[in-house]
Write an enzyme that holds these catalytic residues in place. Structure first.
Site, PDB file in Angstrom:
ATOM      1  N   GLY A 103       0.836  -1.204   0.000  1.00 32.47           N
ATOM      2  CA  GLY A 103       0.000   0.000   0.000  1.00 32.47           C
ATOM      3  C   GLY A 103       0.863   1.243   0.000  1.00 32.47           C
ATOM      4  O   GLY A 103       2.068   1.166   0.262  1.00 32.47           O
ATOM      5  N   CYS A 130       5.297  -6.343   1.638  1.00 35.10           N
ATOM      6  CA  CYS A 130       5.732  -4.946   1.604  1.00 35.10           C
ATOM      7  C   CYS A 130       5.067  -4.134   2.723  1.00 35.10           C
ATOM      8  O   CYS A 130       5.368  -4.343   3.890  1.00 35.10           O
ATOM      9  CB  CYS A 130       5.456  -4.373   0.211  1.00 35.10           C
ATOM     10  SG  CYS A 130       6.436  -2.917  -0.125  1.00 35.10           S
ATOM     11  N   TYR A 131       4.116  -3.253   2.405  1.00 31.25           N
ATOM     12  CA  TYR A 131       3.443  -2.496   3.461  1.00 31.25           C
ATOM     13  C   TYR A 131       2.800  -3.459   4.474  1.00 31.25           C
ATOM     14  O   TYR A 131       2.810  -3.214   5.679  1.00 31.25           O
ATOM     15  CB  TYR A 131       2.374  -1.575   2.860  1.00 31.25           C
ATOM     16  CG  TYR A 131       1.612  -0.763   3.891  1.00 31.25           C
ATOM     17  CD1 TYR A 131       2.178   0.367   4.481  1.00 31.25           C
ATOM     18  CD2 TYR A 131       0.334  -1.144   4.305  1.00 31.25           C
ATOM     19  CE1 TYR A 131       1.489   1.101   5.443  1.00 31.25           C
ATOM     20  CE2 TYR A 131      -0.363  -0.412   5.254  1.00 31.25           C
ATOM     21  CZ  TYR A 131       0.219   0.709   5.821  1.00 31.25           C
ATOM     22  OH  TYR A 131      -0.457   1.428   6.771  1.00 31.25           O
ATOM     23  N   HIS A 217       7.709  -8.056  -3.791  1.00 33.74           N
ATOM     24  CA  HIS A 217       6.375  -8.394  -4.318  1.00 33.74           C
ATOM     25  C   HIS A 217       6.401  -9.750  -5.039  1.00 33.74           C
ATOM     26  O   HIS A 217       6.883  -9.841  -6.161  1.00 33.74           O
ATOM     27  CB  HIS A 217       5.896  -7.305  -5.278  1.00 33.74           C
ATOM     28  CG  HIS A 217       5.542  -6.038  -4.566  1.00 33.74           C
ATOM     29  ND1 HIS A 217       4.288  -5.803  -4.061  1.00 33.74           N
ATOM     30  CD2 HIS A 217       6.292  -4.961  -4.216  1.00 33.74           C
ATOM     31  CE1 HIS A 217       4.264  -4.626  -3.460  1.00 33.74           C
ATOM     32  NE2 HIS A 217       5.479  -4.102  -3.534  1.00 33.74           N
ATOM     33  N   GLU A 219       3.875 -11.278  -6.212  1.00 34.66           N
ATOM     34  CA  GLU A 219       2.753 -11.386  -7.164  1.00 34.66           C
ATOM     35  C   GLU A 219       3.096 -10.896  -8.566  1.00 34.66           C
ATOM     36  O   GLU A 219       2.392 -11.201  -9.519  1.00 34.66           O
ATOM     37  CB  GLU A 219       1.528 -10.622  -6.625  1.00 34.66           C
ATOM     38  CG  GLU A 219       1.648  -9.099  -6.557  1.00 34.66           C
ATOM     39  CD  GLU A 219       2.346  -8.580  -5.298  1.00 34.66           C
ATOM     40  OE1 GLU A 219       3.080  -9.356  -4.665  1.00 34.66           O
ATOM     41  OE2 GLU A 219       2.178  -7.400  -4.963  1.00 34.66           O
ATOM     42  N   ASP A 275     -18.270 -12.025 -21.894  1.00 35.14           N
ATOM     43  CA  ASP A 275     -18.952 -12.046 -20.595  1.00 35.14           C
ATOM     44  C   ASP A 275     -20.429 -12.395 -20.740  1.00 35.14           C
ATOM     45  O   ASP A 275     -20.931 -13.291 -20.052  1.00 35.14           O
ATOM     46  CB  ASP A 275     -18.812 -10.690 -19.875  1.00 35.14           C
ATOM     47  CG  ASP A 275     -17.357 -10.308 -19.671  1.00 35.14           C
ATOM     48  OD1 ASP A 275     -16.497 -11.205 -19.780  1.00 35.14           O
ATOM     49  OD2 ASP A 275     -17.069  -9.123 -19.415  1.00 35.14           O
ATOM     50  N   LYS A 417     -11.407 -12.236 -15.382  1.00 36.95           N
ATOM     51  CA  LYS A 417     -11.646 -12.436 -16.825  1.00 36.95           C
ATOM     52  C   LYS A 417     -11.077 -13.769 -17.330  1.00 36.95           C
ATOM     53  O   LYS A 417     -11.717 -14.476 -18.104  1.00 36.95           O
ATOM     54  CB  LYS A 417     -11.010 -11.277 -17.599  1.00 36.95           C
ATOM     55  CG  LYS A 417     -11.353 -11.236 -19.056  1.00 36.95           C
ATOM     56  CD  LYS A 417     -12.646 -10.502 -19.267  1.00 36.95           C
ATOM     57  CE  LYS A 417     -12.994 -10.333 -20.707  1.00 36.95           C
ATOM     58  NZ  LYS A 417     -14.201  -9.500 -20.847  1.00 36.95           N
TER      59      LYS A 417
END
Ligand code: XMP
Length: 561
Positions: A103, A130-131, A217, A219, A275, A417
């Site tokens: 963040g 991280c944060y 990170h 991710e 979708d 998605k």
């Protein structure tokens, strides 16, 4: 080893829970109008006999949503909830562990968001990123301080405790992606450093009892072993079984739709996009003819689009479809309209009219099916309203008849998605439909600069068809976010045989993008561009010049209008 006592008091957690009121976006307001009730973000989508989930507590990092996607790629259901979410919302998910996101704040600043007390009191595993790591440090009695300099970019992580369950399968040293200004000065009591980088002596810390902090990170793609670390956390530390598969999702979804609809009638607007196609297919699979789809041809679709959509849904899937050719109506309303936003408004309003008229003919209807996806849900419940959220709000919801009092049916509400695409494939939709590039609601109208006319639509359709054809032939279609033609309002002089021509200028736009928020122009091979150009000027007589758009977004946008 006993879990640390949380340093955060109940009073503190109450204070945190009331900071940053969740903004109820237009989306939810409109949804409420339609459904008469606010759609609840519940845990109904969790799959498998035994419910399990990992919850990402969001502190506002640009990567928070990505963490949730990565966890789901490990076949573990994951939801992203704001840092002040009440425990009841989380308990429902049967959480097996928490991930505290990064963040933009600094934990030592007054009012900086912290984790609610229940995170620690639950005695479930926690991974702070991280944060999130700094939050753990502060709340469990360590010290966070501003770093001498910001650490941003690549670093090499060296493991000091390779036996940590988090590191199973990792080499002794591996590249990681850093992006932080603050650093851990002192770990909380009971924690040890498990890995370091040149600039961060405490790049990973752990308490030996399921609480971990990562300074980098995991991710992002720049951390190649990041997914292994997340996988280790959810399987080895949290003990998840991994029952989040699209097969499970479909089975549960079918049962849930049947139960929810319970003999009622459902209508769904079909657009040809992935979708709405998946929504219609899954609902049809669940309740068959209780579903009626309305497919409005606004005259602004691409070549063969109507035929292809009808073929898949009507002929192949046997769905109940009301097809309305309203092209003349839309064109009449667009006469003389040149302003892009006015075009959108006119098209949106006309769509509502046509849809309502058709829906009336269906008779009694109880539900309106919608292709809302998880990113829409996250964006509409986050306090930060982004430009993309506005586009989505306007177009996904603005196109619906707000005056109708129908309950909402949103079977894809918890899917990303890529998961929607997988569901589509598992339901047997053609690859071509599942992998279709995004196409804007106002269609070709916003790719014709100036007034939209029948003649111009035909010119653009012909050029666009060639672009699509050549891009597909070159096997570039899936790599590109979008690729299309624009009919500009420029005419220029050319020569054909012995004759002077004065024809239209067609622009080609092809971009790569992750999420349409930013985009880069695609470096298409010259040969592909050459073929596109040559075919357009040869096959579309009104066009004598083709240019390629080489601007990124920002400062441009993807569409020209
Ligand atoms: P821009 O042009 O803003 O587009 O960079 C970002 C993404 O949104 C799509 N787009 C629209 N989609 N109705 C839609 O349904 C619209 O009015 C609209 N305008 C832009 C665009 O195709 C791209 O994917």
């Amino acid at each position: 080893m006993a879990r640390k006592t949380p340093k955060q008091t109940q009073a503190e957690s109450r204070r945190i829970a009331t900071t940053g009121d969740i903004e109820v976006s237009t989306y939810l307001e409109i949804a409420k109008e339609i459904s008469g009730e606010q759609p609840a973000v519940t845990a109904e989508a969790v799959s498998g006999a035994e419910r399990e989930a990992v919850v990402v507590i969001d502190f506002g990092s640009q990567y928070s949503m990505l963490i949730a996607r990565r966890v789901r790629e490990c076949q573990v259901y994951c939801e992203l909830l704001p840092h002040d979410a009440p425990w009841e919302k989380i308990a429902d998910l049967n959480p097996r562990g928490f991930i505290l996101s990064g963040g933009p704040s600094s934990v030592y600043e007054p009012g900086a968001p912290l984790a609610p007390a229940y995170i620690y009191e639950s005695h479930l595993p926690i991974l702070g990123i991280c944060y999130g790591m700094q939050v753990i440090t502060k709340q469990l009695g360590g010290l966070v301080a501003p770093g001498a300099k910001r650490e941003y970019g690549h670093a090499i992580l060296h493991l000091s405790d390779p036996d940590s369950p988090l590191f199973a399968g990792l080499p002794p040293s591996t590249p990681v992606w850093m992006s932080h200004g603050d650093k851990i000065e002192e770990m909380p009591p009971g924690f040890t450093a498990l890995a370091y980088t040149e600039n961060s002596p405490i790049a990973v810390m752990g308490d030996g009892d399921g609480i971990f902090g990562l300074q980098f990170h995991p991710e992002v793609a720049h951390t190649p072993e990041g997914k292994t670390i997340l996988r280790n956390f959810v399987y080895r530390v949290c003990g998840c079984k991994g029952n989040w598969t699209m097969g499970n999702f479909i089975n549960e979804s079918l049962a849930r739709i049947k139960e929810q609809v319970d003999g009622g009638r459902v209508i769904c607007a079909l657009s040809g996009g992935v979708d709405s196609a998946v929504v219609a297919t899954i609902i049809h699979r669940a309740i068959g003819d209780q579903l009626t789809c309305i497919f409005v041809n606004n005259g602004l679709l691409r070549r063969e689009e109507v035929e292809r959509t009808l073929k898949v849904f009507q002929q192949n899937l046997g769905m109940n479809i009301r097809y309305v050719d309203a092209s003349e109506r839309f064109l009449a309303r667009l006469k003389g309209v040149t302003d892009p936003e006015m075009k959108r408004k006119v098209i949106g309003e006309e769509f509502i009219r046509v849809f309502e008229e058709e829906a009336k003919k269906v008779g009694r209807v109880d539900f309106l099916a919608q292709g809302t996806l998880y990113p829409d849900v996250i964006e509409s419940t986050s306090s930060v309203s982004t430009a993309s959220a506005k586009i989505k709000t306007h177009h996904n919801v603005g196109g619906l008849p707000a005056r109708m009092t129908l309950k909402l049916l949103e079977p894809l509400r918890y899917l990303f998605k890529d998961e929607v695409r997988q569901v589509g494939l598992e339901l047997g939709l053609p690859e071509e439909m599942v992998w279709r590039q995004p196409f804007p609601g106002p269609g070709l109208a916003i790719r014709i600069i100036g007034e939209v006319t029948k003649e111009k639509l035909e010119i653009l359709r012909s050029a666009d068809f060639i672009v699509m054809n050549e891009i597909k032939k070159a096997k570039l279609y899936r790599q590109l976010w979008q690729s299309f033609a624009i009919l500009t309002d420029v005419k220029s002089v050319g020569v054909m045989g012995d004759y002077r021509t004065y024809g239209y200028l067609i622009a080609i736009r092809a971009v790569t993008s992750e999420d349409a928020m930013t985009a880069d122009w695609a470096r298409l091979p010259y040969e592909v561009l050459a073929r596109i150009s040559s075919r357009i000027v040869n096959e579309v007589p009104e066009v004598n010049r083709v240019v390629y758009d080489i601007t990124s977004k920002p400062p441009s946008t993807i569409e020209w209008e």
